[in-house]
Design a protein around this motif. Structure first.
Motif, mmCIF file in Angstrom:
data_model
loop_
_atom_site.group_PDB
_atom_site.id
_atom_site.type_symbol
_atom_site.label_atom_id
_atom_site.label_comp_id
_atom_site.label_asym_id
_atom_site.label_seq_id
_atom_site.Cartn_x
_atom_site.Cartn_y
_atom_site.Cartn_z
ATOM 1 N N SER A 133 33.250 41.599 32.915
ATOM 2 C CA SER A 133 34.678 41.682 33.178
ATOM 3 C C SER A 133 35.055 41.102 34.542
ATOM 4 C CB SER A 133 35.144 43.144 33.101
ATOM 5 O OG SER A 133 34.430 43.943 34.038
ATOM 6 N N GLU A 134 34.114 41.113 35.491
ATOM 7 C CA GLU A 134 34.401 40.587 36.829
ATOM 8 C C GLU A 134 33.862 39.176 37.015
ATOM 9 O OE1 GLU A 134 33.558 41.676 41.563
ATOM 10 O OE2 GLU A 134 32.869 43.032 39.966
ATOM 11 N N LYS A 143 33.131 36.200 35.239
ATOM 12 C CA LYS A 143 33.515 35.691 33.929
ATOM 13 C C LYS A 143 32.520 34.707 33.317
ATOM 14 C CE LYS A 143 37.518 37.846 34.239
ATOM 15 N NZ LYS A 143 37.831 39.023 33.411
#
Length: 315
Positions: free
Chosen positions: A279-280, A282
């Motif tokens: 999620s961080e 990518k």
């Protein structure tokens, strides 16, 4: 050519790297240790969906893997298809049996059931002997132009900086790497023994009562244990005794197995396989947490991942 870095050289990392190569990617493989030192090198490596979630995805990945192993039926690489008896109960995941080719699975007859097993399937499933199959995969990877680097990656930030696309196949190592509180070890102790004249089977329907025999070309693996959150990598004499007593109780052989080696490995257990982009970061895709079914689903995960990456890189 499109470029990807895969981190981890066990069965998940090697199959992922090769599937990406087959989809046109230039692949670098990085790992703290070569495949000979991974958990994958220690296991029995029978096709069997054991301790892995989610069930629907597991069955899909296992089916893809089954078909891929058919393509790897080469005399020298350790892949074969053998009869395997698997115990089940009314609450077991048996949907995988419906996905096997016609004529390769049936319910065991009462006369075929080991002592203490009330219901079981007998199916013809892949066996991929690690000491032969992993070197075969690694040689295939390098022959296809792959580059291996032995290096420890210590943070997600470092992982993400390796390439424009990175796949995290670090197994239990992902716990520290990703600060993954869901990921934990499931300790397995097994015995590598001289080959026995008995049927291969698994009784995994009761927690903390795992028992199995996997006959391979030159030896057999007898197990085992399934201790959750147990980081102990030492050989425990009490577990060896426990394993031998369970096998004796099954009643498949009157003689005691001749032990060649006692082995401990820590399976990367999770509430579900982590198969997603971070999620961080990518550009990082996570492919870990396959529990006791790494060889069962590895090719399926690799094939799906490679197709996903091919679509992503086309935009």
């Amino acid at each position: 050519m499109k470029s990807v870095t895969v981190v981890g050289s066990g069965i998940i990392g090697l199959t992922t790297a090769i599937a990406l190569q087959e989809n046109g990617f230039n692949v670098t493989l990085i790992a703290k240790e070569r495949f000979e030192k991974t958990l994958s090198s220690k296991v029995g490596a029978i096709w069997f969906p054991f301790e892995i979630q989610p069930i629907e995805k597991t069955n899909h990945w296992a089916t893809l893997s089954y078909e891929r192993y058919k393509l790897d039926l080469i005399n020298t690489n350790g892949v074969s298809f053998i009869p395997f008896l698997t115990a089940y109960t009314n609450t077991s995941n048996t949907e995988w049996t419906t996905r096997l080719p016609e004529g390769t699975v049936r319910k065991a007859l009462p006369s075929e059931l080991p002592s203490g097993i009330n219901k079981a399937y007998i199916s013809i499933v892949p066996l991929a002997e690690p000491l032969l199959y992993l070197p075969y995969l690694f040689e295939k990877f390098t022959r296809n132009g792959g580059v291996f680097q032995q290096k420890e990656i210590t943070s997600l930030h470092e992982l993400a900086s390796l390439n424009t696309l990175v796949v995290n196949c670090t197994g239990l190592g992902a716990k520290a790497l990703c600060n993954d509180t869901d990921l934990h070890p499931m300790r397995g102790q097994i015995l590598r023994c001289k080959k026995m004249n008995v049927s291969s089977f698994a009784e995994s329907t009761q927690k903390n009562a795992l028992s199995y025999i996997i006959n391979r070309s030159t030896d057999c693996v007898i197990g085992g244990t399934d201790y959750e959150n147990d980081w102990n990598t030492n050989i425990e004499a009490s577990d060896t005794t426990l394993i031998l007593n369970r096998i004796k109780a099954i009643g498949l052989s009157d003689s005691s197995p001749e032990i060649l080696e006692e082995i401990v490995g820590l399976r990367p257990r999770r509430s579900h396989v982590r198969f997603e982009f971070d999620s961080e970061f990518k550009n990082v895709f996570h492919n870990y947490g396959h529990g006791g079914a790494g060889f069962t689903v590895a090719w399926g995960c690799a094939i799906e991942l490679a197709e996903l990456f091919s679509l992503k890189s086309s935009f």
